[in-house]
Scaffold this motif. Structure first.
Motif, PDB file in Angstrom:
ATOM      1  N   GLN A   1       7.007 -26.362 -21.081  1.00  0.00           N
ATOM      2  CA  GLN A   1       6.676 -24.942 -20.908  1.00  0.00           C
ATOM      3  C   GLN A   1       6.277 -24.634 -19.459  1.00  0.00           C
ATOM      4  OE1 GLN A   1       6.961 -22.670 -23.322  1.00  0.00           O
ATOM      5  NE2 GLN A   1       7.537 -24.207 -24.858  1.00  0.00           N
TER       6      GLN A   1
ATOM      7  N   TYR B   1      -0.009 -21.397 -29.360  1.00  0.00           N
ATOM      8  CA  TYR B   1       1.105 -20.903 -28.558  1.00  0.00           C
ATOM      9  C   TYR B   1       1.769 -22.114 -27.894  1.00  0.00           C
ATOM     10  CZ  TYR B   1      -1.146 -16.424 -29.414  1.00  0.00           C
ATOM     11  OH  TYR B   1      -1.698 -15.324 -30.030  1.00  0.00           O
TER      12      TYR B   1
ATOM     13  N   GLY C   1       4.894 -11.191 -25.716  1.00  0.00           N
ATOM     14  CA  GLY C   1       5.202 -10.399 -26.908  1.00  0.00           C
ATOM     15  C   GLY C   1       4.411 -10.865 -28.118  1.00  0.00           C
ATOM     16  N   ASP C   2       4.320 -12.183 -28.296  1.00  0.00           N
ATOM     17  CA  ASP C   2       3.543 -12.728 -29.421  1.00  0.00           C
ATOM     18  C   ASP C   2       2.059 -12.386 -29.276  1.00  0.00           C
ATOM     19  OD1 ASP C   2       5.754 -13.811 -30.608  1.00  0.00           O
ATOM     20  OD2 ASP C   2       5.378 -15.872 -29.950  1.00  0.00           O
TER      21      ASP C   2
ATOM     22  N   GLN D   1       1.397  -8.649 -29.935  1.00  0.00           N
ATOM     23  CA  GLN D   1       1.477  -8.332 -31.365  1.00  0.00           C
ATOM     24  C   GLN D   1       0.201  -8.786 -32.075  1.00  0.00           C
ATOM     25  OE1 GLN D   1       4.763 -10.284 -33.315  1.00  0.00           O
ATOM     26  NE2 GLN D   1       3.934  -9.861 -35.350  1.00  0.00           N
TER      27      GLN D   1
ATOM     28  N   ASP E   1       5.843 -14.901 -19.234  1.00  0.00           N
ATOM     29  CA  ASP E   1       7.020 -15.081 -20.086  1.00  0.00           C
ATOM     30  C   ASP E   1       7.045 -14.012 -21.183  1.00  0.00           C
ATOM     31  OD1 ASP E   1       9.262 -16.607 -21.327  1.00  0.00           O
ATOM     32  OD2 ASP E   1       7.784 -16.812 -22.922  1.00  0.00           O
ATOM     33  N   PRO E   2       8.134 -13.240 -21.268  1.00  0.00           N
ATOM     34  CA  PRO E   2       8.152 -12.119 -22.229  1.00  0.00           C
ATOM     35  C   PRO E   2       7.964 -12.538 -23.686  1.00  0.00           C
ATOM     36  CG  PRO E   2       9.994 -11.949 -20.674  1.00  0.00           C
ATOM     37  CD  PRO E   2       9.345 -13.277 -20.437  1.00  0.00           C
ATOM     38  N   ALA E   3       8.478 -13.707 -24.068  1.00  0.00           N
ATOM     39  CA  ALA E   3       8.328 -14.139 -25.463  1.00  0.00           C
ATOM     40  C   ALA E   3       6.859 -14.429 -25.773  1.00  0.00           C
ATOM     41  CB  ALA E   3       9.187 -15.370 -25.734  1.00  0.00           C
ATOM     42  N   LEU E   4       6.194 -15.151 -24.875  1.00  0.00           N
ATOM     43  CA  LEU E   4       4.777 -15.449 -25.064  1.00  0.00           C
ATOM     44  C   LEU E   4       3.948 -14.160 -25.067  1.00  0.00           C
ATOM     45  CD1 LEU E   4       2.375 -17.493 -25.149  1.00  0.00           C
ATOM     46  CD2 LEU E   4       2.343 -17.319 -22.647  1.00  0.00           C
TER      47      LEU E   4
END
Length: 245
Positions: free
Chosen positions: A13, A7, A103-104, A107, A98-101
């Protein structure tokens, strides 16, 4: 690295960086969401340079001992060995919403544990980036990562192994030129109750150098565990013949 298992990490970051200090550690990190590990909940963690994330107390020990440890230290170690970030490499960490992190991570965990869909609300990412070993006479470095995550009910740890070039520091009887031999690195989980533990296969043997090729979720170099009530997916044999499927 692009296309990597890892990640995103690094100062860009928002990561903190550990001090350059042999057997050093982060400051005490107050977890914004307390983390449940083997049935006990912790509010403080340390990212220890020697490849350990510990709860409540730092771990400065550089030669790994077999699990279970008798002294009640609860920790996860992606790669417990004698790292020396003075000689090379950096150790980074951050807490993130963080929504992107998230989200990954959500999933991935839902893919690996399909019977319990997961939506991460928090993650803690610690990354050892091209770290050297103590007494090194080479430019070998190891890059690996541990991710703690939760939806506030279930708690998981993801271990990512991107590049492992050495197993042992010179003070653990390793060869200064190769970083091999002696007492090799340990990967796994020590509950702190002197009974429960999990060793990733190859721990404290020369085979731990191959951890970038092993997995318990069919993704080479990635190991994933539910840790609140500890569960490890079964490890597949390395070669499966799929022609009968």
């Amino acid at each position: 690295p692009t296309g990597s298992l890892l990640y995103p990490y690094g100062p860009q970051q928002g990561d903190e960086t550990n001090p350059k200090l042999d057997d050093g550690t982060s400051e005490a990190i107050t977890l914004s969401i307390p983390f449940t590990f083997y049935g006990k909940t912790y509010q403080t963690a340390f990212v220890n340079n020697n490849g350990v994330i510990s709860f409540d107390e730092p771990v400065r020990q550089y030669t790994p001992d077999p699990f279970p440890l008798a002294d009640g230290r609860p920790f996860v170690t992606p790669f417990w060995a004698d790292v020396n970030n003075v000689e090379g490499g950096d150790i980074f960490y951050r807490q993130s919403t963080d929504p992107a992190l998230l989200g990954d991570i959500s999933q991935h965990i839902t893919q690996y544990f399909p019977e319990s869909p997961f939506t991460a609300t928090w993650a803690f990412v610690a990354t050892w980036d091209h770290v050297a070993y103590w007494g090194s006479k080479s430019d070998k470095g190891n890059t690996f990562q541990a991710v703690l995550t939760t939806d506030s009910k279930k708690f998981y740890i993801i271990l990512n192994y991107w590049d492992i070039q050495w197993t042992t520091g010179a003070a653990s009887d390793g060869d200064a030129e190769t970083g091999l031999g002696g007492t090799p690195a340990h990967a796994g989980f020590n509950s702190g109750d002197d009974t429960n533990f999990y060793n990733i296969p190859g721990s404290q043997t020369d085979a731990i150098i191959n951890i970038t090729t092993t997995s318990n979720i069919k993704v080479p170099g990635r190991w994933v565990f539910r840790v609140d009530d500890f569960q490890a997916p079964d490890v597949d044999p390395p070669q499966l013949d799929n022609c009968w499927l």
